[in-house]
Structure formats: structure tokens, C-alpha cells
Design a protein around this motif. Structure first.
Motif, short mmCIF file in Angstrom:
data_model
loop_
_atom_site.label_atom_id
_atom_site.label_comp_id
_atom_site.label_asym_id
_atom_site.label_seq_id
_atom_site.Cartn_x
_atom_site.Cartn_y
_atom_site.Cartn_z
N ALA A 6 0.96 -1.15 -0.20
CA ALA A 6 -0.01 0.08 -0.06
C ALA A 6 1.05 1.24 -0.07
O ALA A 6 0.65 2.33 -0.76
N PHE A 7 2.07 1.25 0.63
CA PHE A 7 2.87 2.39 0.80
C PHE A 7 3.56 2.51 -0.38
O PHE A 7 3.93 3.64 -0.78
N LEU A 8 3.95 1.58 -1.05
CA LEU A 8 4.46 1.43 -2.31
C LEU A 8 3.80 2.00 -3.36
O LEU A 8 4.19 2.95 -4.34
N LYS A 9 2.44 1.64 -3.32
CA LYS A 9 1.52 2.14 -4.20
C LYS A 9 1.39 3.95 -4.08
O LYS A 9 1.27 4.72 -5.11
N LYS A 10 1.43 4.12 -2.79
CA LYS A 10 1.25 5.52 -2.37
C LYS A 10 2.35 6.45 -3.02
O LYS A 10 2.26 7.59 -3.55
N ILE A 11 3.67 5.93 -3.24
CA ILE A 11 4.69 6.65 -3.37
C ILE A 11 5.03 6.37 -4.91
O ILE A 11 6.01 6.74 -5.34
N ASN A 12 4.01 5.79 -5.66
CA ASN A 12 4.35 5.41 -6.99
C ASN A 12 5.53 4.46 -7.42
O ASN A 12 6.22 4.64 -8.49
N GLY A 13 5.95 3.69 -6.34
CA GLY A 13 6.99 2.71 -6.61
C GLY A 13 6.82 1.47 -7.48
O GLY A 13 5.58 1.22 -8.26
N GLY A 14 7.74 0.63 -7.33
CA GLY A 14 7.38 -0.56 -7.79
C GLY A 14 8.16 -0.80 -9.12
O GLY A 14 7.95 -1.95 -9.92
N ASN A 15 8.84 0.09 -9.75
CA ASN A 15 9.30 0.10 -11.08
C ASN A 15 10.19 -1.00 -11.39
O ASN A 15 10.46 -1.54 -12.74
N ALA A 16 10.81 -1.52 -10.29
CA ALA A 16 11.59 -2.43 -10.59
C ALA A 16 11.19 -3.80 -10.99
O ALA A 16 11.62 -4.59 -11.86
N PHE A 17 10.00 -4.14 -10.45
CA PHE A 17 9.14 -5.24 -11.08
C PHE A 17 8.80 -5.27 -12.66
O PHE A 17 8.70 -5.91 -13.33
N LYS A 18 8.46 -3.90 -12.89
CA LYS A 18 7.95 -3.61 -14.50
C LYS A 18 9.37 -3.74 -15.28
O LYS A 18 9.13 -4.13 -16.24
N HIS A 19 10.35 -3.49 -14.77
CA HIS A 19 11.75 -3.67 -15.49
C HIS A 19 11.92 -5.13 -15.54
O HIS A 19 12.40 -5.18 -16.80
N LEU A 20 11.70 -5.97 -14.74
CA LEU A 20 12.00 -7.24 -15.00
C LEU A 20 11.13 -7.80 -16.19
O LEU A 20 11.52 -8.41 -17.08
N THR A 21 9.82 -7.46 -16.17
CA THR A 21 8.82 -7.88 -17.14
C THR A 21 9.41 -7.27 -18.58
O THR A 21 9.20 -7.99 -19.56
N LEU A 22 9.53 -6.12 -18.63
CA LEU A 22 10.08 -5.41 -19.89
C LEU A 22 11.30 -6.07 -20.46
O LEU A 22 11.22 -6.32 -21.78
N THR A 23 12.19 -6.46 -19.36
CA THR A 23 13.51 -7.12 -20.09
C THR A 23 12.99 -8.51 -20.58
O THR A 23 13.59 -8.86 -21.52
N GLN A 24 12.22 -9.25 -20.04
CA GLN A 24 11.83 -10.49 -20.56
C GLN A 24 11.17 -10.33 -21.75
O GLN A 24 11.61 -11.04 -22.76
N PHE A 25 10.13 -9.45 -22.12
CA PHE A 25 9.51 -9.00 -23.29
C PHE A 25 10.48 -8.67 -24.36
O PHE A 25 10.68 -9.30 -25.77
N GLN A 26 11.44 -7.88 -24.07
CA GLN A 26 12.47 -7.38 -25.02
C GLN A 26 13.40 -8.50 -25.61
O GLN A 26 14.01 -8.52 -26.60
N SER A 27 13.78 -9.67 -24.66
CA SER A 27 14.55 -10.62 -24.88
C SER A 27 13.94 -11.65 -25.75
O SER A 27 14.67 -12.62 -26.17
#
Length: 771
Positions: free
Chosen positions: A634-655
Motif C-alpha cells: 500500500a505504501f509502495l502504491k502511495k509513492i508510485n513505486g515498484g518500477n523494479a518489477f516492471k523492469h523485469l517484465t520489460l526485459t523479459q519481453f524485449q529478450s
């Protein structure tokens, strides 16, 4: 007491260090009753007329009299103060202390009288006998961020006779969020800063600095030189130093105390009382500590660091911050309030340990957020309908009531062969590895039921995900029957959905074709692979072959291969994964129903996704474990965080050389069942071609919930986001509105995953009824 030799050494050091004031931390004492020292002091004052002089010796003597005679009136204390110093002038009484780094000269009482006044207000929380005992103790403090607060608090209470402090680092501007010192000390050695601060509040205390920090070359000196430490306080960041110091402290019988500022985590290890006690409470016993110093990357070190820091016991905000490390922040956060609080707690525990008033060991928490917090409203969680898996007897009653399969005739086959067929069927993929199939063989008919006990999760709306899984299971069953010479007459039973799904009847003398043999051989090999792929193109011929494999009854396969488009899909999938975490009901299902966090959980449940099967590195696994805490999320959502998780998925798709999408004409249970059959056939074919497949269906399920589910429980903002994502996905795959997007996947080349998801034992998914 300070000796004359010690005073002379300080004076000589002062003369020799005029060009090294940044490393000088010991004050210089002048006893002006000694003519030589009086002349030395006059020489310095003449040479440096700008020195600031602070002389409050008269009031100090009066305060001393009040300490010695508590009931005496102040007026009488003033009179007796004159008698107390006798023939000695005020100027020569006591000692003069010169601080060369600040060019200040202070007139104070001599040590014995100074200590009487300085510790007077400790009584009787600390008795005179205890104060004397503490003055004989030697304490070592490793690390001077949190350690600064510890060291200074110990000094204020006069909780030691000798303090050894070690830190290799200099003060940075960013340290000033928690270290109490001035901006003029930036780039000054932390040891020097702390030693000076202690000297300025009590110049008689002995402080020994290890400016290079703790190394293999000096650790023995730190622990034993000039007498073995009575207590080691660990506040350093280096994990190998923590372990090495403890191992040596254990051999020497030195107790160890550590405070982590987050939640005021306290570790006490009484090696003096428990010589066989495991280091760090046994948290690292399963690790080969001799290897740590050879490790290079943080990911290699993570399994060693995790049990020490207690990753899952961190506060919610610290967990969220840990997720953001190297994304929006560069280091672990610490607050002055927590550091100061921890310094006080550590000094208090230090005193109790050294005086023999505390003998226990262990890890403890003094969490202010838990101890002092607003009362939370007692809101009862919504009641959930708990479905129960049907027993064999329940199924027999159901079948007798509904007369399923009576119209189809076939041969009765051996239970061993039925078991073989169902075993292959159970190797099919399922959302969250929930394995929603329940098979029952009776009177020559094999029945497939939906196991509602494991279905209907947040990301299984209207059982659509389970229907696709059941379709995949059917495909495996048909292939296994074919290669075992069985002709299968079967049909879906939509009139009985969602309970009874399909009915199968068998006849012999079937000859399987080459494709059936090829695909059946892949059933035990097929698995989900979440690795980053090897950069390699997929041939047009392979894509066409896979497209042809699924082309039946309105089923279509769409490809995206352009790098820009794959990145766009990766961003959609990554954001969907994050929004899944940020949606409380979806997060709860993921954490509680889908994931298995230990080998014990995996074996006990027989289903779910073991964290060891996700092809994550050590840091990524830790990051996922941190997301178990709803407050942290909930706090991560509040600070608009969590980009690390998105980065992993993006890397998987790009590869991945291609992203595929299977679609059907309608959003119906039958379409999802057929889509599941097509997805499994495609997956087995891709496996035969040497490819790995990673399903990415979270966005598709959210799209369905947002558009088609009757009860839309998505937040308005989240719904709008998914509406935009859905439109973008349709453009990328060039598909029309109002068709069912059943199965999206990455296809790529990579090594097989070493760990596979578990399957339930056969007796949990197959029952045998009457012949």
C-alpha cells in the motif's frame, strides 16, 4: 586518572600535528600548578590570541560541594567552595583543557571531582558502585552511523572506561539526516567526529580510534589490545566483518550487542555465558561463511544477508524502500529519530549486560509503530463462500442424478491405464498452478469436473482461467489416449457447467499419427520458463507452423515481433503485474492462494507456485518476498513505486523474439475450454521445436474483469488504466473488439528451468466409482 606522562604526550602530539588538525581528536591538558605546563599554556595563548576561553571553575566547585553535601543551602555552598580550594587560586584549580580543532580552552575540575559532578544525576538509577564498575569496562563499537548515537550516549552516561570505535568512512552530506554533527565536518573521518564529540563532553574518557575500520589485520587488536573487550557493539554495514567479528568474539567469550534502527531490532549474543551459542542465533548456520569474502555481486551475497537482516520482519516502509533500492533511492534509509532511539536503547542494554543485570540472548523488537498507534476500526472481513471438493461418493450421487454419459458406449479399461491418462492430463498448465481438475471413472466413462475448492480466485473471474486450464488438461488426455491405442469419444457438457465439464468414453484399436506421438512426447518436458531469453530470432516457418497447429473453430494466433511493439507489450504486462499487487483482493490471492514460499508449503499443498520455480535471482526473490506485506505494498502504491518489477517484465519481453496471442470469437466457457486446448497444443509444439514458453495472462484477465464481468470491483482509476492498456494491446496485435483474448505468451530460446511446479498426487484428483 590522567597521568603527567599522558598529558605530556598529548602536548607533544599537539606540537607535531599542527598541519594535521583533521586527524587530531585528543584534547591537551594543562595543569597550571606545574610551572612548565603553565608556561606552555601561556606560549600557546600568546601564539594564538584568538583562542576562545571558557572558565566556569567557580560554579563547578560550588556544584561539587552541593553534590558532596546534598542538603546544604546554595549560600553555604559558595562559602565552602572557597574553603575547599584552600590556598590554590581559582586560575590554577583543576585543569585547563585545550581543544585544538576548535581553538577552545576550557577550565574544568580534575578527573575525580569532575566525575563526581558529571555523574551525580545518574544516581540512583546507576549507583556509585555500578558507576565505578562501568568505569573499568571496555566497549568496542563497529560502525559509526547508528554507532555514533550509541557511542555518544554511552559517553554521556559514562558507561565505560575505554571505548574503541571503528569506521573507515568519512562524513557525507547525506549522513546528516541521522548523524548529529555540523556541516563543517563533511569529509572528516567519522571516528574523529565521534572522538571529538566525546572529548568535548568528557575529556577524561579514553577513546581509541580505528580509522581504517575493522580489517583482518586489526580486528584482533580491536578486540584484545590493552585488554579484551567486555562488550562488542556491532553497527557496521559489512556482512563479512559482522561474521568474522562474531566468530572471534565467540572464541574470546565477548558478548555481542547489535541494534538495527528499523523497528529497533535488537540482537543479543551472550558468548560469555553461552560459549557454544551459534553465531547470529543460528540464522546463517546453513551457509558456508568462508565463501562470503569471495563473492562479488550483491545477488551472490543476498542469501547471506537476508537471514541476518530479517527481510520479512522489516517495517512496511522499509520493505517498500528495499524494493525501491537502485531504482528511486541509492541506499537503505535511516531516520535520526530511530537512530537516536536505538542509541539510547543500546546504551541501556549495554549497561545492564556489563553489570550482570541482563543475561539472555535472542532477537527482539521495540517497534514504536506497533506499541503506540491509533486504534484501528474492527471491520469484519467479508464472508467468503468456501467451496469444498466433491468426494467420490458425492460425484456418484451427482452422476446418478444427472445421468451423464449413459448415451455413450465404450469399453472398460484397466485402472492402471486410467491412471496413466489422468497423470498426463494433470501435467497440464493451470493459472497459479491451482490444478482445477477432478477426474472420476465410473461404468466405462471418465468424467471431468471443475474443482471449485481451488477455483474462482480474483484472477479466475467466472472460472475462465480454470476453464482454459481444463482445456489444456483435456488436450493432454487425448494425446496420451492416442499413443496408447485408444479412440476417444467425448463431448463437453455445457448444460452442466460449471460443475461437470466433459465426458470421455474409450474404444480400442486406434493408431496414433506422427503429430500425436510428437506432441505426447513433449507432455513431461513442457513447463513454464520465466527466464530472460537468448537474443535469437524465431523463423517465419516456425511461427506459421504454430499458427496452423491451433487454427480450428475460429481459433487464431497473432504474432508481435517488432522490437518497439514488444517493448510496448512489456510495459503493459509489467504495469498489469504491478496493479495486481496494488489491488488488495488480487494481492491477497497471489500471496495466500497462489504462491508457496517454502519447500514445506509446496509439499503440504501439492499445488501453487513455489518461489523456487520462478527463475528469479536472489535479489528478485527477496523483492517478491517483501511484497507479501500488504502495508508495504500500500505504501509502495502511495509513492508510485515498484518500477523494479516492471523492469523485469520489460526485459523479459524485449529478450523474446516474438509475443503470441491466441484469440477466440466469444467470451464463453466453451471458448476458453477450446482456447486452453489450443494453448496446450501450441505449447507442446513449441517445446518440440526447442522453444520455451512463458504465459503472460494477467493483463488479459484484468481486461475481462474490466469489460465483461458483471461485478466490476476494480477501482475507477485502475479500470481506466486497463481500458487504455486494452486498446493499446488490440492495436499492437491488430485485432478487433469483442473477441476473447485467451492466451498471451512469450516464446524464446533458453535453458530449461531447473525447478518445476509440483503436482498433486493422483488420489487427490482421481476417484474410481462403480464398474
Amino acid at each position: 586518572m590522567q597521568s603527567q606522562a599522558h598529558l605530556n604526550l598529548n602536548f607533544e602530539a599537539l606540537i607535531n600535528s599542527t598541519k594535521q588538525t583533521n586527524s587530531f581528536y585528543k584534547p591537551v591538558f594543562f595543569n597550571t600548578k606545574n610551572l612548565t605546563e603553565k608556561q606552555n599554556l601561556e606560549n600557546i595563548l600568546n601564539e594564538k590570541p584568538y583562542i576562545q576561553i571558557f572558565d566556569s571553575i567557580e560554579s563547578q566547585i560550588e556544584e561539587l560541594i552541593k553534590c558532596l553535601k546534598p542538603g546544604i543551602p546554595l549560600s553555604q555552598a559558595k562559602i565552602e567552595a572557597k574553603d575547599h580550594r584552600g590556598h590554590i587560586s581559582l586560575h590554577d584549580y583543576g585543569l585547563w583543557v585545550y581543544y585544538p580543532w576548535s581553538e577552545k580552552l576550557v577550565h574544568i575540575l580534575e578527573e575525580e571531582e569532575f566525575v563526581i559532578v558529571r555523574t551525580n544525576r545518574n544516581k540512583h538509577k546507576i549507583t556509585a558502585e555500578e558507576q565505578l564498575a562501568l568505569s573499568q569496562k571496555k566497549i568496542g563499537v563497529m560502525g559509526l552511523s547508528v554507532g555514533q548515537s550509541v557511542a555518544v550516549t554511552l559517553a554521556i552516561e559514562r558507561g565505560f572506561g575505554e571505548l574503541r570505535i571503528a569506521d573507515f568512512d568519512e562524513l557525507d552530506l547525506s549522513n546528516l539526516n541521522r548523524i548529529r554533527t555540523g556541516i563543517h565536518n563533511i569529509q572528516l573521518q567519522k571516528t574523529v567526529i565521534v572522538a571529538r564529540e566525546i572529548a568535548e563532553l568528557d575529556p577524561y574518557l579514553k577513546v581509541v580510534c580505528f580509522h581504517e575500520g575493522i580489517t583482518e589485520d586489526n580486528i584482533d587488536a580491536f578486540l584484545t589490545q590493552n585488554g579484551t573487550l567486555d562488550l562488542l557493539i556491532d553497527e557496521c554495514d559489512s556482512f563479512d566483518v559482522k561474521i568474522n567479528a562474531r566468530q572471534k568474539a565467540k572464541k574470546l567469550g565477548i558478548p555481542v550487542l547489535m541494534e538495527g534502527s528499523d523497528r529497533c531490532t535488537i540482537d543479543i549474543e551472550r558468548f560469555d555465558l553461552e560459549p557454544n551459542r551459534p553465531v547470529l542465533h543460528g540464522y546463517v548456520d546453513h551457509l558456508d561463511m568462508s565463501l562470503f569474502k569471495t563473492l562479488k555481486t550483491l545477488d551472490e551475497k543476498a542469501p547471506y544477508i537476508e537471514p541476518v537482516t530479517g527481510i520479512e520482519s522489516l517495517s512496511p516502509r522499509m520493505k517498500a524502500s528495499a524494493v525501491e533500492l537502485m531504482s528511486t533511492i541509492s541506499t537503505w534509509p535511516q531516520l535520526a529519530s530511530a537512530v537516536t532511539f536505538g542509541g539510547g536503547i543500546t546504551a541501556d542494554l549495554s549497561r545492564k549486560i556489563l553489570l550482570g543485570n541482563l543475561k539472555l540472548s535472542g532477537r527482539f523488537y521495540i517497534d514504536i509503530d506497533e506499541l503506540i498507534a491509533d486504534e484501528q476500526p474492527n471491520i469484519a472481513p467479508p464472508k467468503k463462500t468456501e467451496n469444498v471438493q466433491m468426494s467420490g461418493a458425492d460425484i456418484e450421487v451427482y452422476l446418478s442424478t444427472h445421468q451423464v454419459g449413459a448415451e455413450i458406449e465404450g469399453i472398460t479399461i484397466a485402472e492402471e491405464l486410467i491412471s496413466k491418462l489422468v497423470t498426463s492430463a494433470a501435467k497440464a498448465p493451470s493459472g497459479g498452478n491451482n490444478q482445477p481438475w477432478q477426474w472420476h471413472y465410473e461404468k466405462g466413462n471418465l468424467h471431468l469436473f471443475l474443482n471449485k475448492q481451488v477455483s474462482g480466485a480474483y484472477l479466475d473471474p467466472d472460472y475462465l482461467s480454470s476453464y482454459a486450464s481444463l482445456g489444456a488438461s483435456i488436450e493432454n488426455l487425448l494425446l496420451e489416449a492416442a499413443v496408447n491405442g485408444l479412440k476417444v469419444d467425448w463431448r463437453f457438457t455445457p448444460e452442466l457447467f460449471p460443475d461437470h465439464i466433459a465426458n470421455f468414453n474409450f474404444n480400442g484399436n486406434y493408431v496414433a499419427n506422427d503429430l500425436e506421438y510428437k506432441l505426447a512426447a513433449q507432455i513431461p518436458k513442457r513447463h513454464t520458463n520465466r527466464k530472460v531469453g537468448i537474443s535469437q530470432e524465431i523463423s517465419e516457418a516456425d511461427m506459421n507452423e504454430l499458427k496452423d497447429i491451433v487454427a480450428l473453430d475460429g481459433i487464431d494466433l497473432h504474432w508481435v515481433t517488432a522490437a518497439e511493439d514488444k517493448s510496448a507489450l512489456g510495459k503493459i504486462a509489467g504495469q498489469a503485474d504491478l496493479l495486481r499487487m496494488f489491488t488488495p483482493a488480487a494481492h491477497e490471492d497471489f500471496i495466500e492462494k497462489e504462491m508457496r514460499w517454502s519447500q514445506k508449503e509446496i509439499l503440504e499443498s501439492g499445488d501453487g507456485i513455489g518461489i523456487n520455480t520462478l527463475d528469479l535471482n536472489n535479489q528478485e526473490q527477496i523483492g517478491l518476498r517483501l511484497m507479501k506485506d500488504q502495508k508495504a505494498v500500500a505504501f509502495l502504491k502511495k509513492i508510485n513505486g515498484g518500477n523494479a518489477f516492471k523492469h523485469l517484465t520489460l526485459t523479459q519481453f524485449q529478450s523474446s523474439p516474438a509475443i503470441g496471442l491466441i484469440t477466440l470469437p466469444q467470451h464463453s466457457p466453451l471458448d476458453y475450454l477450446k482456447g486452453g486446448m489450443a494453448a496446450e497444443k501450441l505449447w507442446l509444439s513449441a517445446t518440440a521445436l526447442g522453444y520455451q514458453v512463458h504465459p503472460v495472462n494477467v493483463p488479459l484477465i484484468f481486461f475481462y474483469k474490466n469489460h465483461f464481468q458483471e461485478i466490476d470491483d476494480l477501482a475507477e482509476v485502475t479500470g481506466k488504466q486497463f481500458l487504455n492498456f486494452h486498446g493499446e494491446l488490440k492495436q499492437l496485435f491488430k485485432i478487433s473488439d469483442n473477441i476473447a483474448e485467451v492466451f498471451m505468451f512469450r516464446i524464446f530460446k533458453a535453458e530449461s528451468s531447473p525447478q518445476r511446479t509440483i503436482r498433486k498426487p493422483l488420489n487427490k484428483i482421481l476417484s474410481i466409482g462403480r464398474a
